[in-house]
Design a protein around this motif. Structure first.
Motif, PDB file in Angstrom:
ATOM      1  N   MET A 144       6.894  -2.564  12.858  1.00 19.80           N
ATOM      2  CA  MET A 144       6.288  -1.574  11.977  1.00 19.80           C
ATOM      3  C   MET A 144       6.329  -1.969  10.504  1.00 19.80           C
ATOM      4  O   MET A 144       5.761  -1.288   9.660  1.00 19.80           O
ATOM      5  CB  MET A 144       6.944  -0.207  12.182  1.00 19.80           C
ATOM      6  CG  MET A 144       6.635   0.383  13.545  1.00 19.80           C
ATOM      7  SD  MET A 144       7.420   1.977  13.839  1.00 19.80           S
ATOM      8  CE  MET A 144       6.444   3.013  12.745  1.00 19.80           C
ATOM      9  N   SER A 145       6.974  -3.097  10.208  1.00 21.67           N
ATOM     10  CA  SER A 145       6.957  -3.601   8.829  1.00 21.67           C
ATOM     11  C   SER A 145       5.717  -4.443   8.551  1.00 21.67           C
ATOM     12  O   SER A 145       5.504  -4.884   7.416  1.00 21.67           O
ATOM     13  CB  SER A 145       8.218  -4.430   8.562  1.00 21.67           C
ATOM     14  OG  SER A 145       8.297  -5.532   9.463  1.00 21.67           O
ATOM     15  N   THR A 146       4.899  -4.651   9.565  1.00 22.00           N
ATOM     16  CA  THR A 146       3.670  -5.442   9.439  1.00 22.00           C
ATOM     17  C   THR A 146       2.466  -4.567   9.754  1.00 22.00           C
ATOM     18  O   THR A 146       2.483  -3.819  10.730  1.00 22.00           O
ATOM     19  CB  THR A 146       3.700  -6.626  10.427  1.00 22.00           C
ATOM     20  OG1 THR A 146       4.881  -7.401  10.196  1.00 22.00           O
ATOM     21  CG2 THR A 146       2.470  -7.509  10.254  1.00 22.00           C
ATOM     22  N   PRO A 147       1.397  -4.621   8.960  1.00 23.71           N
ATOM     23  CA  PRO A 147       0.211  -3.794   9.240  1.00 23.71           C
ATOM     24  C   PRO A 147      -0.338  -4.062  10.634  1.00 23.71           C
ATOM     25  O   PRO A 147      -0.200  -5.160  11.182  1.00 23.71           O
ATOM     26  CB  PRO A 147      -0.784  -4.224   8.149  1.00 23.71           C
ATOM     27  CG  PRO A 147       0.071  -4.738   7.038  1.00 23.71           C
ATOM     28  CD  PRO A 147       1.238  -5.391   7.709  1.00 23.71           C
ATOM     29  N   VAL A 148      -0.978  -3.051  11.200  1.00 23.72           N
ATOM     30  CA  VAL A 148      -1.519  -3.155  12.550  1.00 23.72           C
ATOM     31  C   VAL A 148      -2.862  -2.437  12.601  1.00 23.72           C
ATOM     32  O   VAL A 148      -3.141  -1.553  11.782  1.00 23.72           O
ATOM     33  CB  VAL A 148      -0.538  -2.548  13.584  1.00 23.72           C
ATOM     34  CG1 VAL A 148      -0.516  -1.025  13.487  1.00 23.72           C
ATOM     35  CG2 VAL A 148      -0.857  -3.001  15.002  1.00 23.72           C
ATOM     36  N   THR A 149      -3.683  -2.826  13.533  1.00 23.14           N
ATOM     37  CA  THR A 149      -4.949  -2.134  13.795  1.00 23.14           C
ATOM     38  C   THR A 149      -4.826  -1.375  15.114  1.00 23.14           C
ATOM     39  O   THR A 149      -3.954  -1.678  15.936  1.00 23.14           O
ATOM     40  CB  THR A 149      -6.101  -3.136  13.908  1.00 23.14           C
ATOM     41  OG1 THR A 149      -5.869  -3.986  15.043  1.00 23.14           O
ATOM     42  CG2 THR A 149      -6.220  -3.982  12.647  1.00 23.14           C
ATOM     43  N   VAL A 234      13.248   6.164   2.354  1.00 19.88           N
ATOM     44  CA  VAL A 234      12.947   5.209   3.419  1.00 19.88           C
ATOM     45  C   VAL A 234      11.672   4.447   3.087  1.00 19.88           C
ATOM     46  O   VAL A 234      10.835   4.904   2.311  1.00 19.88           O
ATOM     47  CB  VAL A 234      12.803   5.912   4.782  1.00 19.88           C
ATOM     48  CG1 VAL A 234      14.115   6.545   5.204  1.00 19.88           C
ATOM     49  CG2 VAL A 234      11.692   6.955   4.741  1.00 19.88           C
ATOM     50  N   THR A 235      11.558   3.279   3.676  1.00 11.41           N
ATOM     51  CA  THR A 235      10.355   2.470   3.494  1.00 11.41           C
ATOM     52  C   THR A 235       9.298   2.917   4.490  1.00 11.41           C
ATOM     53  O   THR A 235       9.545   2.918   5.699  1.00 11.41           O
ATOM     54  CB  THR A 235      10.672   0.985   3.721  1.00 11.41           C
ATOM     55  OG1 THR A 235      11.683   0.571   2.799  1.00 11.41           O
ATOM     56  CG2 THR A 235       9.424   0.135   3.523  1.00 11.41           C
ATOM     57  N   PRO A 236       8.135   3.341   4.032  1.00  6.45           N
ATOM     58  CA  PRO A 236       7.100   3.785   4.976  1.00  6.45           C
ATOM     59  C   PRO A 236       6.692   2.660   5.929  1.00  6.45           C
ATOM     60  O   PRO A 236       6.848   1.476   5.620  1.00  6.45           O
ATOM     61  CB  PRO A 236       5.932   4.188   4.065  1.00  6.45           C
ATOM     62  CG  PRO A 236       6.538   4.401   2.713  1.00  6.45           C
ATOM     63  CD  PRO A 236       7.692   3.453   2.633  1.00  6.45           C
ATOM     64  N   ALA A 237       6.186   3.031   7.069  1.00  2.00           N
ATOM     65  CA  ALA A 237       5.630   2.039   7.986  1.00  2.00           C
ATOM     66  C   ALA A 237       4.451   1.340   7.325  1.00  2.00           C
ATOM     67  O   ALA A 237       3.777   1.902   6.458  1.00  2.00           O
ATOM     68  CB  ALA A 237       5.194   2.710   9.279  1.00  2.00           C
ATOM     69  N   ALA A 238       4.217   0.119   7.726  1.00  2.94           N
ATOM     70  CA  ALA A 238       3.044  -0.592   7.229  1.00  2.94           C
ATOM     71  C   ALA A 238       1.773   0.136   7.697  1.00  2.94           C
ATOM     72  O   ALA A 238       1.799   0.937   8.632  1.00  2.94           O
ATOM     73  CB  ALA A 238       3.050  -2.036   7.716  1.00  2.94           C
ATOM     74  N   ARG A 239       0.681  -0.192   7.065  1.00  3.11           N
ATOM     75  CA  ARG A 239      -0.566   0.523   7.320  1.00  3.11           C
ATOM     76  C   ARG A 239      -1.003   0.404   8.784  1.00  3.11           C
ATOM     77  O   ARG A 239      -0.894  -0.632   9.410  1.00  3.11           O
ATOM     78  CB  ARG A 239      -1.663  -0.011   6.397  1.00  3.11           C
ATOM     79  CG  ARG A 239      -2.971   0.747   6.528  1.00  3.11           C
ATOM     80  CD  ARG A 239      -3.917   0.442   5.376  1.00  3.11           C
ATOM     81  NE  ARG A 239      -5.196   1.114   5.552  1.00  3.11           N
ATOM     82  CZ  ARG A 239      -5.402   2.403   5.323  1.00  3.11           C
ATOM     83  NH1 ARG A 239      -4.414   3.159   4.886  1.00  3.11           N
ATOM     84  NH2 ARG A 239      -6.589   2.944   5.509  1.00  3.11           N
ATOM     85  N   GLY A 240      -1.476   1.519   9.331  1.00  5.99           N
ATOM     86  CA  GLY A 240      -2.118   1.512  10.636  1.00  5.99           C
ATOM     87  C   GLY A 240      -1.294   2.025  11.798  1.00  5.99           C
ATOM     88  O   GLY A 240      -1.824   2.236  12.888  1.00  5.99           O
TER      89      GLY A 240
END
Length: 468
Positions: A144-149, A234-240
């Motif tokens: 979840m630290s990396t953007p996903v589609t 907290v650090t938000p989840a990456a985009r998507g």
């Protein structure tokens, strides 16, 4: 993005009450919220109460972020899985237009999904598809630290073997809602949020945000804590990562506008509301207690529609009594406290005077040995990582391990650790809850285990037991 049906409510009044809160009732609400925030350490809460089919009270309390110190009632909190009912409503509207049928199979719209030629759109929306949940944990896992589609989520989780055959079981699945969102976009030719804005939000006067964009100095900030350690942003989840399973941010009063539309049967055809609020049955005829994006409960013979939500650093609760023209919305900006649920339980009697809560499920004592072992290890600053999955090991980084040790070690060994509630399936894991009791306090322990006697721990979270 959690789902949690509140204990069923009893002693409901026979008729809807006048919508306006009296000064005494408003003071009671203020007292309930401020005391709950102080007792739990929850930074802020935004609440809305509907009576008589109208907004009766809306107010925000506490610290919404490091930059927004005065709570704003119109501030948009991340509502996470409360968003699912909007995704479901989008598919219902497209069915009304003859563009799809909820009995269509997934393969008609999205190729390559395991069982897609047998899974129906209705099963996606009712969590009976068998698709494995991609986010069962109550923490941000490594990916979840990396953007996903959406396609990326589908490729990783929706092409695995099914957890069960479609319609055979009920198991919460965020993955199913990602697929549902992709279908909305393919059939409508619009991004999901654009479709919802045009068909639902603008007609109701709701300001809704993509929660990936509702981040920064103008927006509420999410907080968390490791065990009883300090509360930290907290650090938000990456985009998507939330998408159609929980992508929305809005204020409590705006969410209440949707609840009022449900009560008054506006913006959607009446039969769509009814379909969403009708519990889907399994293949064997068993009632799931879940409709299309909402849970369906009853108290004293009255209908109750409910859903909660969890985003990174946020928890929310939305409860509607359509027949009694009442609703309660509670939004909080920490995911390390059950205050959102406590507040909802305490505010329902304000929306419906005379309501009280029934007792919960009996405790279950399974998996105590491993829970006790890991609890003691964390207190001692030691951790047998072979007991944990890759994602749990990712969660227990240097900072979190230190917070667990420094906050739990001074408490000493608990008097007892007992299981509470019943185990349930979630994302291919077995979810179990425990309580560590001390003479002067209690702690909640939330766990996920891999199936089987030797299953490793996927989640081990400790929080203060909130006052009831």
């Amino acid at each position: 993005m959690r789902w949690s049906l509140l204990p069923l409510l009893i002693a409901l009044p026979a008729a809807a009450h006048a919508q306006a809160l009296s000064p005494a009732e408003a003071a009671q609400v203020d007292r309930i919220v401020t005391e709950a925030l102080a007792q739990s350490g929850t930074p802020s809460a935004s609440i809305a109460i509907v009576r008589g089919g109208r907004l009766a009270y809306a107010k925000a309390y506490g610290k919404q972020s490091e930059t927004v110190r005065t709570a704003l009632t119109d501030a948009p909190y991340q509502i996470a899985s409360v968003s699912k009912q909007f995704t479901a409503a989008a598919l219902l509207l497209l069915e009304d237009e003859g563009k799809l049928s909820l009995d269509d199979t997934v393969a008609k719209y999205v190729p390559g999904i395991t069982g897609g030629d047998r899974i129906t759109l209705r099963q996606l929306l009712s969590h009976t598809s068998g698709l494995q949940d991609y986010w069962p944990q109550d923490y941000s896992f490594k990916a979840m630290s990396t953007p996903v589609t959406p396609q990326g989520i589908v490729d990783r989780w929706a092409k695995k073997p099914l957890d069960f055959q479609p319609g055979e079981q009920w198991q919460y699945s965020n993955t199913g809602y990602v697929v549902a969102g992709m279908i909305v976009e393919k059939v409508s030719g619009q991004p999901l949020l654009d479709f919802l804005n045009a068909r639902i939000f603008r007609p109701l006067g709701i300001t809704a945000y993509d929660q990936d964009l509702a981040i920064g100095p103008k927006f509420p900030q999410g907080y968390g804590r490791a065990a009883l350690g300090p509360l930290r942003p907290v650090t938000p989840a990456a985009r998507g990562w939330l998408y159609a399973a929980g992508e929305l941010s809005m204020s409590a009063s705006d969410l209440a506008k949707w609840d009022i539309a449900r009560i008054n049967r506006t913006v959607l055809p009446a039969d769509d509301w009814l379909m969403q609020e009708t519990a889907v049955k399994l293949n064997n005829g068993t009632d799931t207690g879940y409709g299309l994006g909402v849970t369906v409960g009853r108290g004293a013979g009255r209908k109750m529609i409910e859903h909660s939500g969890e985003a990174v650093g946020f928890l929310s609760e939305n409860i509607v009594f359509p027949d009694d023209k009442a609703a309660v919305v509670v939004l909080t900006n920490t995911w390390s406290s059950g205050t959102y649920r406590v507040l909802a339980q305490k505010l329902v009697p304000v929306a419906l005077p005379g309501t009280s809560a029934a007792a919960g499920d009996p405790a279950d004592a399974a998996s105590l040995a491993k829970v006790r072992t890991v609890f003691a290890q964390l207190q001692a600053g030691q951790l047998d990582r072979s007991l944990l999955t890759e994602d749990a090991n990712f969660y227990f980084d240097t900072q979190n391990r230190a917070d667990f040790r420094t906050s739990l070690a001074p408490l000493g060994a608990p008097r007892e650790i007992v299981a509470i509630g019943k185990p349930s399936l979630r994302g291919g894991f077995v979810s179990r809850r425990f309580r560590a009791n001390y003479p002067d306090r209690a702690l909640n322990v939330s766990t996920f285990f891999e199936p089987g006697a030797n299953g490793r721990i996927e989640q081990f979270l400790v929080t203060a037991a909130d006052a009831q």
